[in-house]
Each structure stands twice: as structure tokens, then as C-alpha cells.
Write an enzyme that holds these catalytic residues in place. Sequence first.
Site, PDB file in Angstrom:
ATOM      1  N   ILE A 159     -37.781   7.449 -74.206  1.00 51.72           N
ATOM      2  CA  ILE A 159     -38.678   7.500 -75.640  1.00 51.72           C
ATOM      3  C   ILE A 159     -39.849   6.990 -75.194  1.00 51.72           C
ATOM      4  O   ILE A 159     -40.081   5.898 -74.979  1.00 51.72           O
ATOM      5  CB  ILE A 159     -37.817   6.581 -76.531  1.00 51.72           C
ATOM      6  CG1 ILE A 159     -36.319   7.041 -76.787  1.00 51.72           C
ATOM      7  CG2 ILE A 159     -38.542   6.659 -77.933  1.00 51.72           C
ATOM      8  CD1 ILE A 159     -35.952   8.458 -77.183  1.00 51.72           C
ATOM      9  N   GLU A 160     -40.895   7.926 -75.339  1.00 54.98           N
ATOM     10  CA  GLU A 160     -42.275   7.697 -75.211  1.00 54.98           C
ATOM     11  C   GLU A 160     -43.215   8.132 -76.114  1.00 54.98           C
ATOM     12  O   GLU A 160     -44.560   8.221 -75.940  1.00 54.98           O
ATOM     13  CB  GLU A 160     -42.516   8.755 -73.799  1.00 54.98           C
ATOM     14  CG  GLU A 160     -41.735   8.243 -72.517  1.00 54.98           C
ATOM     15  CD  GLU A 160     -42.313   9.086 -71.287  1.00 54.98           C
ATOM     16  OE1 GLU A 160     -43.629   9.057 -71.178  1.00 54.98           O
ATOM     17  OE2 GLU A 160     -41.680   9.515 -70.654  1.00 54.98           O
ATOM     18  N   GLY A 161     -42.565   8.318 -77.510  1.00 56.58           N
ATOM     19  CA  GLY A 161     -43.549   8.710 -78.490  1.00 56.58           C
ATOM     20  C   GLY A 161     -42.823   8.285 -79.817  1.00 56.58           C
ATOM     21  O   GLY A 161     -41.548   7.946 -79.848  1.00 56.58           O
TER      22      GLY A 161
END
Length: 270
Positions: free
Chosen positions: A122-124
Site C-alpha cells: 500500500i503506497e497511496g
Amino acid sequence: MASISAAALLSLATLLLLGVGSNAGAFLSSFGNGQTPALNLAGHCDPYTKGSCTKFSSQIKSCQAKGIKVILSIGGGAGAYSLTSSEDARQVGVYLWNNFLGGHSSSRPLGDAVLDGVDFDIEGGNDQYYDDLARYLSAQSKKGSKKVYLTAAPQCPFPDAYIGNALKTGLFDYVWVQFYNNPPCHYTSGDVTSLEDSWKQWTSAIPAQKIFLGLPAAPQAAGSGFIPAAALTSKVLPGIKTSAKYGGVMLWSKYYDDLDGYSSSIKNHV
């Protein structure tokens, strides 16, 4: 930088994250907030054409027959995803269970192959409700015929901005921390201090079974943080392998590793 979908070195090789083979990455890149989840396999097939990606089912089973766990990555560096409530998290979990894990659906994108788990990259979006998603997926281990593995790919600044709360649940089996593109906590020109300090923080604070050192497989695989093989084996690994939670080295990505052969040069030291 999109995150992992590469081979992870646990002992020799026992984990494979979907998908591999492209520097663009491959993920379930859209989910949550009421939208229809979308799979992006980086051009290897068209997930929107029914049956296009089922050709990988036999390949997945072949890997599993060799003892390799095949994990689906969700999220990534480019995509549209977020969870808006506990119920939203449950619905995403139901979709993952029925379409990729031990459940049943008439539209399983990868056919009847049953994947071994889910990787949270999860990067955003936001940092909410991923703990609920982890709890739901973990609970499915008791319903299916095999364990659902949970893995995660946080950035090395601690705590991770998006899945820090989820990691506190203690439900994650393997965590591959991205020690690249983050100068405050990655290797820099022979200096291992920042990396070692960050590694100690991760291994002492996160209740995962094993934690991996996430690295770029070639200088061009990341903006910064590449560690030459000789420096990794002589300066970095001796210091971090003393941790009981050390699991191995994760590389981004197989595409770059195929070009550079990095894994072959380090595997006897991992």
C-alpha cells in the site's frame, strides 16, 4: 516507485509474488470504495477479457508443487485504491477470498489455481481499515484447506505511513521492508549505519514471523539505495543476519534481476 512483485529469497526460494517479468509491476491495483477490483498483470494478459489470464493457472500450480508460495500483491505505486470502512475492507476480503484464494467464483481471473496469500503493498490512498482486511483474510485460514499467508511491503521510514496500523496486528507472516528510495534509512556509499538502525527498529517493533531486507536488483531499478553485491555480503548481511527475525532478501524486481543477475551473486550468502 512501484513496489514488489518479485522473487523473495527465503532460504533459497520459497515465495513468489505476482506478478513477475515486467518493470511496470503487476498488482490488484484498484479496489475499495465501492469500485470493481481490477487486476493489472503488466501486459501479460488482459484481465478484462474473460479467460485471458487463466493460462497462468498451470504455471502457478507448478510453482506450488515445488514448494513455492505464490502470493497476490495488492496496491502498488500506481493505482486507485482505498478502504472507506470496516465493511468496505470485508467486501474486498470477500472478493480476494472468492476470486484468488480458497473461495469460489465463476470469474476467477487466474482460473482454479488457489493462491497462497495476499501481499499488502500500500503506497497511496489512506491508512485506514487495512488492519480489518488483514483480520478478515487471516480468519479465512480456519475455513479453507490451507493457510492464507499475509505479507507486506512497507517503506523503511518507521512506522509505515499506510500500513503501520495493520502491521501492529501481528497477523503478518513476512514483511519485506523497502530499503531503497528512502535516503534516511537506506544504504549510502558504504555507510550502513542508517540501514542498520532502521533494521533494528523494524525487527524489534513489528510482530511478524520474518522480516526481509528489500533491495533494488540493479542500480536502474530504483532512484537510490542500490547496494553492490560485494558490499551487501561483506558489510550489510553480517550485521542484520544476527536477528532471529531475519528472513532473507527481497528484490525489486525479477525483470531487473534477469538483466543484472544480482540474486545469483548473493544467494549463497543470504
